[in-house]
Motif scaffolding. Structure first.
Motif, PDB file in Angstrom:
ATOM      1  N   TYR A 113       0.867  -1.190   0.000  1.00 52.71           N
ATOM      2  CA  TYR A 113       0.000   0.000   0.000  1.00 52.71           C
ATOM      3  C   TYR A 113       0.897   1.230   0.000  1.00 52.71           C
ATOM      4  O   TYR A 113       1.606   1.494   0.963  1.00 52.71           O
ATOM      5  N   HIS A 114       0.878   1.959  -1.099  1.00 52.10           N
ATOM      6  CA  HIS A 114       1.762   3.104  -1.343  1.00 52.10           C
ATOM      7  C   HIS A 114       0.971   4.374  -1.032  1.00 52.10           C
ATOM      8  O   HIS A 114       0.123   4.789  -1.807  1.00 52.10           O
ATOM      9  N   VAL A 115       1.240   4.976   0.119  1.00 57.30           N
ATOM     10  CA  VAL A 115       0.408   6.084   0.624  1.00 57.30           C
ATOM     11  C   VAL A 115       0.972   7.423   0.167  1.00 57.30           C
ATOM     12  O   VAL A 115       2.078   7.808   0.544  1.00 57.30           O
ATOM     13  N   HIS A 116       0.187   8.140  -0.631  1.00 56.49           N
ATOM     14  CA  HIS A 116       0.621   9.419  -1.196  1.00 56.49           C
ATOM     15  C   HIS A 116      -0.029  10.636  -0.535  1.00 56.49           C
ATOM     16  O   HIS A 116       0.459  11.740  -0.662  1.00 56.49           O
ATOM     17  N   GLY A 117      -1.167  10.473   0.090  1.00 59.71           N
ATOM     18  CA  GLY A 117      -1.993  11.624   0.461  1.00 59.71           C
ATOM     19  C   GLY A 117      -1.399  12.537   1.509  1.00 59.71           C
ATOM     20  O   GLY A 117      -0.988  12.084   2.582  1.00 59.71           O
ATOM     21  N   ALA A 118      -1.382  13.829   1.218  1.00 61.71           N
ATOM     22  CA  ALA A 118      -0.884  14.815   2.177  1.00 61.71           C
ATOM     23  C   ALA A 118      -1.773  14.903   3.405  1.00 61.71           C
ATOM     24  O   ALA A 118      -1.319  15.260   4.495  1.00 61.71           O
ATOM     25  N   GLU A 119      -3.051  14.557   3.252  1.00 66.49           N
ATOM     26  CA  GLU A 119      -4.010  14.693   4.353  1.00 66.49           C
ATOM     27  C   GLU A 119      -4.314  13.357   5.021  1.00 66.49           C
ATOM     28  O   GLU A 119      -5.305  13.232   5.739  1.00 66.49           O
ATOM     29  N   PHE A 120      -3.454  12.358   4.805  1.00 65.55           N
ATOM     30  CA  PHE A 120      -3.733  11.030   5.347  1.00 65.55           C
ATOM     31  C   PHE A 120      -3.774  11.032   6.869  1.00 65.55           C
ATOM     32  O   PHE A 120      -4.596  10.337   7.481  1.00 65.55           O
ATOM     33  N   GLN A 121      -2.919  11.811   7.501  1.00 65.41           N
ATOM     34  CA  GLN A 121      -2.866  11.813   8.967  1.00 65.41           C
ATOM     35  C   GLN A 121      -4.165  12.335   9.564  1.00 65.41           C
ATOM     36  O   GLN A 121      -4.711  11.735  10.503  1.00 65.41           O
ATOM     37  N   SER A 122      -4.685  13.435   9.041  1.00 65.69           N
ATOM     38  CA  SER A 122      -5.944  13.973   9.565  1.00 65.69           C
ATOM     39  C   SER A 122      -7.098  13.024   9.264  1.00 65.69           C
ATOM     40  O   SER A 122      -8.007  12.853  10.081  1.00 65.69           O
ATOM     41  N   PHE A 123      -7.064  12.374   8.094  1.00 64.78           N
ATOM     42  CA  PHE A 123      -8.091  11.391   7.747  1.00 64.78           C
ATOM     43  C   PHE A 123      -8.032  10.205   8.704  1.00 64.78           C
ATOM     44  O   PHE A 123      -9.057   9.742   9.217  1.00 64.78           O
ATOM     45  N   ALA A 124      -6.822   9.696   8.961  1.00 66.76           N
ATOM     46  CA  ALA A 124      -6.661   8.525   9.822  1.00 66.76           C
ATOM     47  C   ALA A 124      -7.085   8.809  11.253  1.00 66.76           C
ATOM     48  O   ALA A 124      -7.577   7.915  11.954  1.00 66.76           O
ATOM     49  N   THR A 125      -6.920  10.039  11.703  1.00 70.39           N
ATOM     50  CA  THR A 125      -7.343  10.410  13.055  1.00 70.39           C
ATOM     51  C   THR A 125      -8.861  10.254  13.205  1.00 70.39           C
ATOM     52  O   THR A 125      -9.353   9.819  14.256  1.00 70.39           O
ATOM     53  N   LYS A 126      -9.598  10.551  12.155  1.00 72.64           N
ATOM     54  CA  LYS A 126     -11.059  10.448  12.188  1.00 72.64           C
ATOM     55  C   LYS A 126     -11.529   9.003  12.046  1.00 72.64           C
ATOM     56  O   LYS A 126     -12.637   8.665  12.463  1.00 72.64           O
ATOM     57  N   HIS A 127     -10.713   8.161  11.423  1.00 70.79           N
ATOM     58  CA  HIS A 127     -11.125   6.786  11.124  1.00 70.79           C
ATOM     59  C   HIS A 127     -10.036   5.804  11.584  1.00 70.79           C
ATOM     60  O   HIS A 127      -9.659   4.894  10.845  1.00 70.79           O
ATOM     61  N   GLN A 128      -9.558   6.005  12.800  1.00 73.86           N
ATOM     62  CA  GLN A 128      -8.363   5.297  13.252  1.00 73.86           C
ATOM     63  C   GLN A 128      -8.533   3.775  13.245  1.00 73.86           C
ATOM     64  O   GLN A 128      -7.648   3.043  12.791  1.00 73.86           O
ATOM     65  N   LYS A 129      -9.662   3.275  13.715  1.00 71.39           N
ATOM     66  CA  LYS A 129      -9.849   1.823  13.819  1.00 71.39           C
ATOM     67  C   LYS A 129      -9.839   1.155  12.449  1.00 71.39           C
ATOM     68  O   LYS A 129      -9.146   0.157  12.238  1.00 71.39           O
ATOM     69  N   VAL A 288       6.472  21.142   6.229  1.00 76.88           N
ATOM     70  CA  VAL A 288       5.365  20.202   6.388  1.00 76.88           C
ATOM     71  C   VAL A 288       5.666  18.917   5.620  1.00 76.88           C
ATOM     72  O   VAL A 288       6.410  18.922   4.635  1.00 76.88           O
ATOM     73  N   GLY A 289       5.068  17.795   6.088  1.00 75.79           N
ATOM     74  CA  GLY A 289       5.255  16.512   5.417  1.00 75.79           C
ATOM     75  C   GLY A 289       6.722  16.166   5.277  1.00 75.79           C
ATOM     76  O   GLY A 289       7.526  16.353   6.196  1.00 75.79           O
ATOM     77  N   GLY A 290       7.086  15.648   4.107  1.00 77.57           N
ATOM     78  CA  GLY A 290       8.463  15.246   3.860  1.00 77.57           C
ATOM     79  C   GLY A 290       9.328  16.337   3.263  1.00 77.57           C
ATOM     80  O   GLY A 290      10.492  16.092   2.939  1.00 77.57           O
ATOM     81  N   ILE A 291       8.807  17.553   3.134  1.00 81.57           N
ATOM     82  CA  ILE A 291       9.554  18.641   2.481  1.00 81.57           C
ATOM     83  C   ILE A 291      10.894  18.933   3.164  1.00 81.57           C
ATOM     84  O   ILE A 291      11.916  19.076   2.478  1.00 81.57           O
ATOM     85  N   PRO A 292      10.954  19.025   4.524  1.00 78.22           N
ATOM     86  CA  PRO A 292      12.247  19.333   5.155  1.00 78.22           C
ATOM     87  C   PRO A 292      13.326  18.270   4.908  1.00 78.22           C
ATOM     88  O   PRO A 292      14.500  18.530   5.154  1.00 78.22           O
ATOM     89  N   GLU A 293      12.922  17.100   4.434  1.00 75.28           N
ATOM     90  CA  GLU A 293      13.918  16.070   4.141  1.00 75.28           C
ATOM     91  C   GLU A 293      14.573  16.264   2.779  1.00 75.28           C
ATOM     92  O   GLU A 293      15.635  15.700   2.507  1.00 75.28           O
ATOM     93  N   ILE A 294      13.945  17.055   1.918  1.00 74.98           N
ATOM     94  CA  ILE A 294      14.527  17.283   0.585  1.00 74.98           C
ATOM     95  C   ILE A 294      14.915  18.745   0.357  1.00 74.98           C
ATOM     96  O   ILE A 294      15.695  19.045  -0.540  1.00 74.98           O
ATOM     97  N   VAL A 295      14.369  19.652   1.161  1.00 72.65           N
ATOM     98  CA  VAL A 295      14.748  21.064   1.077  1.00 72.65           C
ATOM     99  C   VAL A 295      15.414  21.439   2.399  1.00 72.65           C
ATOM    100  O   VAL A 295      14.773  21.456   3.452  1.00 72.65           O
TER     101      VAL A 295
END
Length: 360
Positions: A113-129, A288-295
């Motif tokens: 499962y290749h997770v791309h979404g920038a908003e996945f964390q906020s989504f997962a918080t609402k639907h954690q189970k 935000v996200g992975g940006i500080p790892e490449i910039v």
């Protein structure tokens, strides 16, 4: 399992065992489709089921039904498929892909499962189970960066989370000189990407930038709102909207630009930043996200807090008025993005697939 070395493509016998699911990549709009398009060049055969297209609700329902039939056909008639590699995000994408994750396990396939979404964390918080139960079904979760990897490991305790770099096409560098400083923005026109913060900075400093700087921006979204803002704030000589940018047009703009800007409020790992780095551009973006790892702030660009308009102006000014600095940062960008080029990502994927196939 061993594979023969092939610098151009994934080995045929290995590629034959992989099925991909995701958005239609043949007319790519957005980062996920761009990644899939490059994958199509390094996999031969490239087994792919499109699960969604850009369009209205009726079109999307039709494509989903088509995807279900196509997927079931492959599961029943193609026993050589051992791994199902699913490109997904949050919200509607997650609910669609969840169905295919469970079906894949019913057919005893390995699931990536290749997770791309920038908003996945906020989504997962609402639907954690339900997210937790779905990820447990996956043999491996691909994260876009170390920060996202840490999130999946700490939040869901998944035993196999791997970072696979977002892949970009090899650059076609043919720099085009301009009399003005060209600042480039490519992405969805809306608050999340920070385009209106950028336009506000330009509006408040219009007299300083007029004749020295041009913002060229492209994308879909709240286009009319952006055009109206430009008109009302007399930015017609500074800000130029290009529509949706792709193909040769994108290559030309990346060669024309002096710097790339993306002042986003949340992100995964933007392909647009990676592409810009490959064209030797310094980057202005947010932490935000992975940006500080490449910039890296002060190395290949500037990192600011989302919504920090003062910091955004200062970063623009540093690059606008210092050619030597932006050229130095551009060289650093090109060096730092090498792991995202096709040959490097091909090796990352090969290692992942071979490990899954060898794990019983």
């Amino acid at each position: 399992m061993k594979i023969k070395k092939n610098s151009g493509k994934i080995n045929f016998s290995l590629a034959s065992q992989i099925l991909f699911l995701g958005i239609d990549w043949k007319y790519p709009k957005g980062g996920v489709a761009s990644v899939e398009k490059v994958y199509s060049t390094i996999f031969s055969p490239f087994h792919f089921v499109r699960t969604v297209v850009d369009g209205n609700s009726i079109q999307k329902i039709g494509i989903f039904i088509e995807a279900f039939i196509h997927f079931m056909f492959v599961m029943i008639c193609c026993p050589e498929i051992k791994i199902v590699h699913i490109h997904g995000a949050s919200y509607a994408s997650f609910w669609r892909k969840r169905i295919f994750i469970y079906l894949s396990k019913l057919f005893r396939k390995k699931v990536v499962y290749h997770v791309h979404g920038a908003e996945f964390q906020s989504f997962a918080t609402k639907h954690q189970k339900v997210v937790h139960l779905t990820l447990k079904k996956c043999d491996c979760v691909i994260a876009l960066s170390e920060s996202w990897k840490n999130y999946f490991e700490s939040e869901f305790f998944h035993p196999c989370v791997k970072v696979v770099k977002n892949v970009i096409e090899s650059p076609q560098i043919n720099k085009i000189k301009s009399s003005q400083f060209i600042l480039l923005f490519l992405g969805r026109i809306g608050d999340r990407k920070g385009i209106f913060d950028l336009l506000e900075v330009l509006a408040k400093n219009r007299l300083l930038y007029e004749g020295k700087l041009q913002l060229i921006f492209g994308g879909d979204g709240e286009v009319e709102k952006a055009k109206e803002y430009i008109k009302q704030n007399k930015l017609d000589n500074i800000a130029f909207y290009q529509g949706w940018v792709s193909g040769k047009n994108k290559i030309e703009l990346l060669n024309r630009a002096d710097a790339y800007v993306l002042p986003s409020y949340n992100e995964g790992l933007p392909v647009s930043i990676l592409e810009s780095m490959s064209y030797h551009l310094p980057i202005i973006s947010t932490n935000v996200g992975g940006i500080p790892e490449i910039v890296k702030d002060g190395v290949n660009g500037f990192i600011i807090e989302p919504g920090n308009k003062k910091g955004l102006k200062e970063a623009i000014d540093h690059l606008l008025f210092n050619r030597e600095l932006r050229e130095k940062m551009g060289v650093a960008s090109a060096d730092m993005v090498k792991d995202h080029l096709p040959d490097s990502v091909k090796k990352q994927l090969e290692n992942l697939y071979l490990k899954l196939l060898n794990d019983k």
